[in-house]
Design a protein around this motif. Structure first.
Motif, short mmCIF file in Angstrom:
data_model
loop_
_atom_site.label_atom_id
_atom_site.label_comp_id
_atom_site.label_asym_id
_atom_site.label_seq_id
_atom_site.Cartn_x
_atom_site.Cartn_y
_atom_site.Cartn_z
N VAL A 162 0.81 -1.22 0.00
CA VAL A 162 0.00 0.00 0.00
C VAL A 162 0.85 1.27 0.00
N PRO A 163 1.82 1.40 0.92
CA PRO A 163 2.62 2.63 0.90
C PRO A 163 3.41 2.77 -0.40
N GLU A 164 3.84 1.63 -0.93
CA GLU A 164 4.63 1.65 -2.16
C GLU A 164 3.84 2.26 -3.30
N VAL A 165 2.60 1.75 -3.48
CA VAL A 165 1.82 2.21 -4.62
C VAL A 165 1.34 3.65 -4.39
N LEU A 166 1.08 4.00 -3.14
CA LEU A 166 0.67 5.38 -2.86
C LEU A 166 1.80 6.35 -3.18
N SER A 167 3.03 5.95 -2.89
CA SER A 167 4.14 6.86 -3.19
C SER A 167 4.33 6.95 -4.70
N LEU A 168 4.00 5.86 -5.43
CA LEU A 168 4.10 5.89 -6.89
C LEU A 168 3.20 6.97 -7.48
N VAL A 169 2.00 7.16 -6.89
CA VAL A 169 1.10 8.19 -7.43
C VAL A 169 1.25 9.51 -6.68
N GLY A 170 2.27 9.60 -5.82
CA GLY A 170 2.58 10.87 -5.17
C GLY A 170 1.68 11.22 -4.01
N LEU A 171 1.18 10.20 -3.31
CA LEU A 171 0.25 10.49 -2.22
C LEU A 171 0.69 9.89 -0.89
N SER A 172 2.02 9.76 -0.72
CA SER A 172 2.53 9.14 0.50
C SER A 172 1.95 9.78 1.75
N ASP A 173 1.76 11.10 1.68
CA ASP A 173 1.33 11.80 2.89
C ASP A 173 -0.19 11.81 3.07
N LYS A 174 -0.92 11.11 2.18
CA LYS A 174 -2.38 11.12 2.29
C LYS A 174 -2.94 9.75 2.66
N THR A 175 -2.07 8.84 3.08
CA THR A 175 -2.52 7.48 3.38
C THR A 175 -3.73 7.45 4.29
N GLY A 176 -3.73 8.33 5.29
CA GLY A 176 -4.78 8.27 6.30
C GLY A 176 -5.97 9.17 6.04
N SER A 177 -6.03 9.78 4.85
CA SER A 177 -7.14 10.71 4.57
C SER A 177 -8.34 9.97 3.98
N LEU A 178 -9.52 10.34 4.43
CA LEU A 178 -10.74 9.80 3.82
C LEU A 178 -10.95 10.45 2.46
N PRO A 179 -11.67 9.78 1.56
CA PRO A 179 -11.89 10.35 0.24
C PRO A 179 -12.41 11.79 0.29
N GLU A 180 -13.32 12.08 1.22
CA GLU A 180 -13.86 13.44 1.24
C GLU A 180 -12.85 14.46 1.73
N GLU A 181 -11.73 13.99 2.25
CA GLU A 181 -10.67 14.91 2.66
C GLU A 181 -9.60 15.06 1.60
N LEU A 182 -9.86 14.49 0.43
CA LEU A 182 -8.88 14.57 -0.65
C LEU A 182 -9.39 15.48 -1.76
N SER A 183 -8.49 16.09 -2.47
CA SER A 183 -8.89 16.89 -3.62
C SER A 183 -9.29 15.95 -4.75
N GLY A 184 -9.96 16.50 -5.77
CA GLY A 184 -10.42 15.68 -6.88
C GLY A 184 -9.29 14.87 -7.50
N GLY A 185 -8.17 15.55 -7.78
CA GLY A 185 -7.05 14.86 -8.39
C GLY A 185 -6.46 13.79 -7.48
#
Ligand SMILES: Nc1ncnc2c1ncn2[C@@H]1O[C@H](COP(=O)(O)OP(=O)(O)OP(=O)(O)O)[C@@H](O)[C@H]1O
Ligand SMILES: Nc1ncnc2c1ncn2[C@@H]1O[C@H](COP(=O)(O)OP(=O)(O)OP(=O)(O)O)[C@@H](O)[C@H]1O
Ligand SMILES: [Mg+2]
Ligand SMILES: [Mg+2]
Lengths: 271, 296, 271, 296
Positions: A162-185
């Motif tokens: 999970v952390p590996e693939v999240l860092s691939l898409v540039g979201l390492s620091d958003k692992t713990g955010s719920l979808p509604e706490e994320l921007s559209g992109g």
């Protein structure tokens, strides 16, 4: 700040294939990693055979569409809004049944696939949905983990992937955010990460860069390109004229539900 | 789906959906509390009815070695039976042997029976009058001109009118109906709530299916969630019933000074019923509901 | 087929302003059509004054951002994914409160706007949301009608305006379709139609063409351009480099929540 | 928000959310059915208790011109009052004048009173014994050695034991408690269901607010929806109760042959209560719930 991650991680050219989990193992290793409803011996990944889809009562979304896609291909699907692109994808996931015609994925005729085998199919077809389809009660990490859990991945492997693939898409620091706490992109990138995390032999993307700025888009495209070079078949719906024209891959164009164009090395518009 | 995963998924989901979880649990709680209340009241009413009916019986106790000089002979007993059977006033005569009487007593008050070396109880007839109002006449006809030989004592039924017995009977019936109605209602209400709470998550289920979850992988946690709601709701209901019982029962029993021999069902039975119903409706309700949303 | 609608209706150049309801009345008539929380005497439509927005506990989405937008301007907001563009819009609608700083819309300080006046504000600010935000139980037509109903529009006016605006975005034949029966791009266009139907003096668009093919995008852009020329202030978040570079309008660029650039006639990237 | 718009929006929304509408209506239905059942049973139990207590009374009827040669004099009446008051066995003596008696009768059986030209009823004392068991003694002490002058008839209380009266009293209490518990439970359950059904539409509410709907524009249709669910559920419950009454009551009254004088509350009262509770909880429940989601 997460943008820079994407670039440093994705940009370093295609020479580095093998350095990370997603595009890792060279050759066609993606097939071995999951149970197999998709026939690896056949050279054809997708066949549409005179497929027609009519939404009741009278919306004809696809009209007598036929084409075949070989394993390992990278195919763009283009077409105006409402021309039937997403419908095509829903047929490939057996979310819908065609009104007539045959859809074959990995050698399996989906119209005859038993209901109980559908989950197996979907685990082998990574999909980036146009509207993301994230689980609203799970964090970014949790959403990706869920895709791994459904196929019985071990806790250890989840914790690694999970952390590996999240860092691939540039979201390492958003692992713990719920979808509604994320921007559209960011939501879109979580959806991409979920689609690729279990290395499916077929990856379908419905406008994966619609909510991304050009730089991040390029990063994602490079990621997809690498995954494709590692053997994964990719079918990508897009409106990004620039990208299609630059990549010069196979282009399938739909127009009002009909196959208007199918070019080996095509552009966004016919020349 | 491995058990551990099942549990962790369920608890995760319960926590993430506090609102619907609380709603479902509260519905189980209320339903089960009502159900428990009415099972208790209903069984109490039934016992009350039995006791009233009992009181209508004339009891004829025969001699034993202890009470008279010698025990009643079978011939003497038979003579009494015939006299009773021939009476127009008598509806039914039941023979209760010493042994049976002891058995009954053992069931009702085991601690009394424990220390007995022999059976001190007499044989007896229980005589039911054709009409509650004739109880007195029945016993009088037996006593006149004198007690038949071998009879030690004739106990009248209490002065309980037919009407009271009828009331008791209707009461029992009413509570039985009320309990059944409540059972069905609770089940419907709980299922209803679960249906709603799952309905509000149908998009979520759709997405789960689309990323390749099998039906059971989706359904398992939902069923366990329903089960947990059922258990928690039922347990709280039981605790509340227990409190109500401890608080209210003394007050009521004081008022009903003479009827402390009337018993509701043991509390454990009631609790068990509540728990089983709560759990079943919780888990099965979730399971069935979710089937509707699984055909994605 | 609906594509062609868009083109025939939107393409006929800007000379035809006045021919249809949306861009209709010339000058600054949009102000008169609705109750007025927005001050028409001031020349400034939007002021951001040292606005900082921190999502609890520690995501800093906007950081000391200041700018002003005059009435009648057409402004692009660009920036990487997650740079705070949508947050800016949510502040303008008073969906969020800034952590510090002042947001002024039409002369009203939103931080001091009474709760009961918020609906009035929102009726005067048309907004195309990044995730569309259509009411799932209402048809395309019903969604647009709802926006008119909330401000007490008469039945007759609703019956006239809804089909008109739907045909403007090329969806005449989808009036009766529920959002889930629409394609991604069609939903986006319904969202656009809803935003413009009541002729708000300020129109905010969060990536209004993210799900549209280039041709439909151009049609929509022409529509917006005409509306702007009729006096409506437009603030548009976009990732479409080509469009920004071609239009040469004012560009505000965000980078990690900071104002990175504010150019009168800028391009997508700084030159 | 204009009334017509309010109604059209509400019905649109009801139709669009069949699933939650049905759930909410069903909850109201069940809750109100139970409530109605228990109000009826409770009022019946209360009346039963009154009747039983009534039976404990010894009634002393005085002469009228019709029954004896001449009516009892105030002095005669006073003498009896003193005799009763001095008795150790007597708890309470109530004088019921001819007029009062007629009033009572008018209330109970108006059709009988209608056709009377004059008041044929006697003055009377209602005498309550200190102990239910002493009723007989009280009347006997009055009759011995002979009826006091001016007294036409002394009516014993029926042979009803104290215990029955106590049972009746507890019964009344139990049903009262049950009815209150049910009232609260129904309200909670209905509010709960409405909460869930609105919860599942919170995104919708958010969007409505974002396109400029005022709080009341959003809330109005939801409240009307809740109200409609409340009315429909209540009315169905009333119909079901009516059916139950028609079907079940004859059977019960047959069993309770002597107690046809025991009356539950008139059905219209029960219906009215059900309707008011159903509507209130429906509308107010929606209104309150939605407030939580309106602060967007
Ligand atoms: N509710 C929230 N809670 C916490 N963080 C949030 C929340 N909403 C947004 N964020 C974060 O704030 C930052 C800015 O978000 P915003 O939606 O404004 O980005 P954006 O510029 O619109 O990006 P995109 O182009 O991807 O839509 C992001 O990093 C996002 O993760
Ligand atoms: N569930 C449905 N019921 C009825 N019509 C539908 C449904 N889903 C899609 N359609 C219609 O089918 C047509 C094709 O839809 P589809 O989603 O495949 O378009 P698309 O090519 O993905 O468009 P876009 O680029 O806008 O996403 C559209 O006209 C749409 O309105
Ligand atoms: Mg699509
Ligand atoms: Mg955004």
């Amino acid at each position: 700040m997460q943008e820079s991650d994407v670039h440093t991680q994705v940009a370093p050219s295609d020479a580095s294939t093998g350095a990370n989990g997603v595009a890792g193992n060279g050759g066609d290793p993606l097939f071995e990693s999951v149970e197999q409803p998709i026939d690896p011996s056949s050279g054809t990944m997708i066949v549409f055979e005179r497929v027609t889809k009519i939404y009741e009562p009278n919306v004809s979304a696809l009209n007598d569409v036929s084409f075949a896609i070989d394993k390992g291909e990278f195919v763009f699907v283009v077409g105006a809004s409402g021309s039937g692109k997403s419908t095509m994808i829903r047929l490939l996931l057996k979310e819908l049944e065609p009104t007539s015609g045959r859809v074959v994925v990995g050698g399996r005729d989906l119209t005859r696939l038993k209901r109980s085998r559908v989950p197996l199919l979907r685990r082998n077809v990574g999909c980036v949905f146009q509207d993301f389809k994230l689980l609203p009660n799970r964090t970014a990490g949790g959403n990706i983990a869920y895709a791994l859990k459904v196929q019985g991945e071990s806790k250890a492997s989840i914790r690694r992937n999970v952390p590996e693939v999240l860092s691939l898409v540039g979201l390492s620091d958003k692992t713990g955010s719920l979808p509604e706490e994320l921007s559209g992109g960011e939501q879109q990138r979580v959806s991409i990460a979920r689609a690729v995390v279990n290395h499916p032999p077929l990856l379908i993307c419905d406008e994966p860069t619609g909510n991304l700025d050009p730089d991040t888009s390029v990063g994602i495209m490079q990621l997809l390109y690498r995954i494709n070079r590692a053997g994964t078949t990719i079918l990508m719906v897009t409106h990004d004229r620039e990208m299609v024209d630059k990549m010069r891959k196979r282009v399938i164009a739909l127009e009002d539900g009909r196959l208007a164009r199918d070019e080996r090395r095509g552009g966004y518009t016919s020349e | 789906m491995r058990i551990k995963l099942l549990f962790s998924e369920s608890f995760r989901s319960l926590a993430a959906n506090v609102s619907t979880t609380v709603a479902a649990t509260m519905t189980v709680l209320i339903g089960m509390f009502l159900l428990g209340l009415f099972i208790a009241l209903g069984s109490w009413a039934q016992d009350f009815g039995e006791t009233q009916k009992e009181k209508l019986l004339v009891k004829v106790y025969f001699c034993t070695e202890d009470t008279c000089a010698k025990a009643a002979t079978p011939a003497q007993i038979n003579a009494v039976r015939q006299q009773l059977a021939s009476s127009r006033l008598v509806d039914e005569v039941t023979f209760v042997s010493k042994a049976e009487a002891l058995d009954r007593m053992r069931r009702q008050t085991p601690q009394l029976v424990e220390n007995l070396s022999s059976n001190p109880l007499p044989d007896a007839f229980e005589v039911k009058a054709r009409d509650g109002a004739d109880v007195k006449l029945v016993s009088a006809s037996l006593r006149q001109p004198t007690k038949p030989p071998g009879v030690e004592e004739i106990k009248d039924g209490d002065e309980v009118s037919d009407q009271v017995v009828n009331v008791a009977r209707v009461l029992t019936l009413a509570f039985l109906v009320a309990t059944i109605v409540l059972l069905v209602s609770s089940a419907l209400l709980i299922a209803n709530t679960i249906r709603l709470s799952i309905f509000s998550r149908r998009r979520e289920i759709e997405v789960m299916k689309l990323v390749g979850a099998t039906n059971w992988f989706v359904r398992g946690p939902f069923m366990l969630e329903g089960l947990i709601c059922g258990v928690v709701g039922s347990v709280i209901a039981i605790v509340m019933l227990l409190l109500a019982k401890e608080a209210a029962l003394p007050a009521i029993t004081n008022r009903l000074s003479t009827s402390s021999d009337i018993q509701a069902w043991p509390f454990v039975y009631v609790s068990a019923i509540i728990l089983v119903v709560g759990i079943t409706v919780g888990a099965v309700g979730s399971g069935l509901t979710i089937r509707r949303f699984l055909n994605v």
